[in-house]
Motif scaffolding. Structure first.
Motif, PDB file in Angstrom:
ATOM      1  N   HIS A  21       0.512   3.851  -3.077  1.00  0.00           N
ATOM      2  CA  HIS A  21      -0.286   5.137  -2.800  1.00  0.00           C
ATOM      3  C   HIS A  21       0.682   6.208  -2.278  1.00  0.00           C
ATOM      4  O   HIS A  21       0.513   7.468  -2.588  1.00  0.00           O
ATOM      5  CB  HIS A  21      -1.331   5.171  -1.667  1.00  0.00           C
ATOM      6  N   VAL A  22       1.973   6.101  -1.932  1.00  0.00           N
ATOM      7  CA  VAL A  22       2.906   7.159  -1.605  1.00  0.00           C
ATOM      8  C   VAL A  22       4.154   7.150  -2.235  1.00  0.00           C
ATOM      9  O   VAL A  22       4.359   8.219  -2.919  1.00  0.00           O
ATOM     10  CB  VAL A  22       3.270   6.927  -0.032  1.00  0.00           C
ATOM     11  N   PRO A  40       3.322   6.956  -6.913  1.00  0.00           N
ATOM     12  CA  PRO A  40       3.126   8.122  -7.549  1.00  0.00           C
ATOM     13  C   PRO A  40       4.257   9.369  -7.300  1.00  0.00           C
ATOM     14  O   PRO A  40       4.239  10.019  -8.517  1.00  0.00           O
ATOM     15  CB  PRO A  40       1.888   8.602  -6.483  1.00  0.00           C
ATOM     16  N   GLN A  97       0.799  -1.205  -0.152  1.00  0.00           N
ATOM     17  CA  GLN A  97       0.063  -0.122   0.092  1.00  0.00           C
ATOM     18  C   GLN A  97       1.076   1.118  -0.085  1.00  0.00           C
ATOM     19  O   GLN A  97       0.561   2.243  -0.537  1.00  0.00           O
ATOM     20  CB  GLN A  97      -0.782  -0.042   1.114  1.00  0.00           C
TER      21      GLN A  97
END
Lengths: 247, 310
Positions: B224-225, B228, B220
């Motif tokens: 998501h961090v 991107p 995750q």
């Protein structure tokens, strides 16, 4: 049995032993301040508690459960223990609101609507609801740190670790961040903070621990540590702070 | 350096702006002799500015002059061979070239989409943590080492001719164009995975610490961090590799595909000119230059949105 128990915790980076046997009890709703010179192990201790660093010896228990060593689920532990960093560490590619809602949605399984509703409510509490759609780099340092605190709170942690959260701020922005911590303390949030803001530590903490060379050299209520320190090293440290006009 | 006499002297080699540079320089020395230091400095600065103008304008003038000379040299031979007017203005020739170029466009668009995803997969594989993932890391490293090391032309031969000749199951009866796409995706996937990897590693570990401390898992956190932010950072070098990929589609002509290069060759052969190569070059430029400008703008807008006054 205390809420958080540290027993003989050791941590070493290569040949440098940073923590040399930490013993500490934190009760529910207590605010514990860690003070001490730079390099005394304050930040490392906090990072060990939520397993951002793995400890080399000893044991950590949270609510009676062992949370260090083999066979623990660090992701579950970290849901319950929030940490706020000196350098904020907001996610620069996401809006303020997205920063706050990411973990509740992905980890706790909240719907986006619910997470955003709660996120907005939290932002209202710190007076930043109009910044919800902004990106972090457009905020002042104080605002960023307030958002970082709210991001940790959105996970409803049982324990909040604050790692020198005002050290990277301009002096005039320190107050707005400390006000939030003060409010959290009033609301009964269990917190451990590493800090150089001695006046604040004296005001909010239920217990102050003076770290020196990787051990808790002296601990006690703030009146004891700041006004009647028992140990020579604590006396010398407090004396230096008073001379520097920081208390 | 008050008078910039040396700079002005050099500037005289680049007419016409060298003349005002020298005039200002001389004026500066006169004023300096008269003790008007501030005015002398002012004139000196103007001499310096004019010297730079002179070099800039002069180099442009010389370049144009050289190109013109090249075109006219040897009784207009260069102009005739590369810019044969009859071919360049021939609608049928352009039509044929465009038909060929369409194949190149299809190849690079599909290959770019594949590379975009495939390279990220490889980069993430190479960065998987822990001893259990060592075999996966090793596999990804071998892939990158091999396909970065082998020239793309060879990969096209090996994939395009080899897979068909050996009649490998499934891929054995792909079309030449599909082979070309596979070959270019393999080569550029290796390059671009290194670009991604550099991007992922450039995201400060404190971002990972913050994400993990919120209870996000490793994947995750990547999803998501870290990724991107990494992708945003690597857009310029990524684009650079994509332009390389677009140009390398010219290599697929060795498989006998009727792409822009082969069509250009046929036109040239039948007309005794090389003008069709110029036409092909123009077609490539028509794609790559707007592509670059568009992405520059995209990056600027993105930065304006997330960064305040930096």
């Amino acid at each position: 049995m205390a809420f958080l128990e540290l027993r003989d915790v050791h941590k070493r980076f290569g040949s440098n032993e940073v923590l040399r046997g930490i013993n500490l009890d934190v009760e529910l709703h207590q605010v514990v301040c860690l003070i001490g010179a730079s390099g005394s192990g304050k930040s490392t201790l906090l990072r060990c508690i939520n397993q951002l660093e793995t400890i080399d010896g000893g044991e950590i228990r949270l609510g009676g459960d062992r949370v260090s060593g083999r066979g623990i689920d660090v992701d579950v532990l970290r849901r319950e223990v929030g940490i706020v960093f000196q350098s904020f560490n907001l996610f620069p590619h996401q809006t303020v609101l997205k920063n706050i809602t990411l973990a509740p949605v992905k980890v706790l399984g909240f719907t986006k609507e619910l997470a955003e509703e709660r996120g907005i409510a939290l932002l209202k509490r710190i007076g930043l609801e109009e910044k919800a759609k902004e990106y972090p780099d457009r905020l002042s340092g104080g605002q960023q740190q307030r958002v970082a605190i709210v991001r940790a709170l959105a996970m409803e942690p049982r324990l909040l670790l604050l790692d020198e959260i005002t050290s990277a701020l301009d002096p005039e922005l320190v107050g707005e961040v400390l006000n939030i911590v003060r409010d959290l303390a009033k609301d009964g949030m269990t917190m451990m903070l590493a800090t150089h803001e001695m006046g604040f530590a004296k005001e909010v903490s239920s217990k102050v621990c003076f770290l020196h060379e990787g051990v808790i050299h002296e601990e006690g209520p703030p009146e004891q540590i700041f006004e009647h320190p028992q140990q020579d090293r604590t006396k010398a440290f407090v004396q230096r702070i008073i001379e520097a006009g920081r208390l | 350096m008050l008078t910039y006499r040396k700079a002005a002297t050099i500037a005289l080699l680049f007419p016409p702006a060298g003349v005002p540079a020298m005039v200002h320089s001389i004026r500066a020395s006169r004023l300096a002799r008269e003790g008007e230091i501030e005015s002398a400095r002012h004139e000196g600065e103007r001499a310096r500015d004019w010297s730079w103008y002179a070099v800039g304008i002069g180099l442009s003038v010389y370049s144009v002059a050289f190109l013109t000379w090249l075109l006219l040299a040897n009784n207009h031979a260069v102009a005739r061979v590369f810019f044969g007017w009859a071919t360049l203005t021939d609608g049928a020739a352009w039509k044929s070239m465009l038909k060929g170029f369409w194949i190149n466009v299809q190849v690079f668009v599909i290959a770019e989409i594949i590379v975009l995803v495939w390279a990220l997969v490889v980069a993430v594989m190479r960065l998987l943590p822990g001893p259990a993932c060592r075999p996966i890391r090793f596999l990804a490293t071998v892939y990158v080492d091999v396909f970065r090391g082998v020239p793309s032309l060879l990969v096209i031969y090996i994939v395009g001719l080899g897979l068909a000749q050996a009649n490998v199951p499934i891929v054995g009866d792909f079309s030449d164009i599909q082979y070309a796409i596979i070959a270019l995706s393999l080569t550029y996937g290796a390059y671009v995975s290194e670009v991604y990897r550099a991007g992922i590693e450039s995201v400060h570990w404190s971002q990972t610490a913050a994400a993990r401390s919120l209870g996000l898992t490793y994947s995750q956190t990547m999803r998501h961090v870290v990724v991107p932010q990494a992708v945003r950072r690597v857009i310029p070098p990524l684009l650079n590799d994509f332009i390389g990929l677009q140009k390398d589609t010219a290599l697929i002509s060795v498989l006998g595909v009727l792409d822009v290069v082969n069509r250009a060759r046929f036109i040239n052969n039948s007309r005794g000119t090389l003008a069709a190569y110029s036409m092909a070059a123009i077609l490539f430029l028509l794609v790559t230059i707007p592509f670059t400008r568009w992405l520059d703008g995209l990056i600027r807008r993105q930065q304006a949105k997330t960064l305040a006054g930096r």
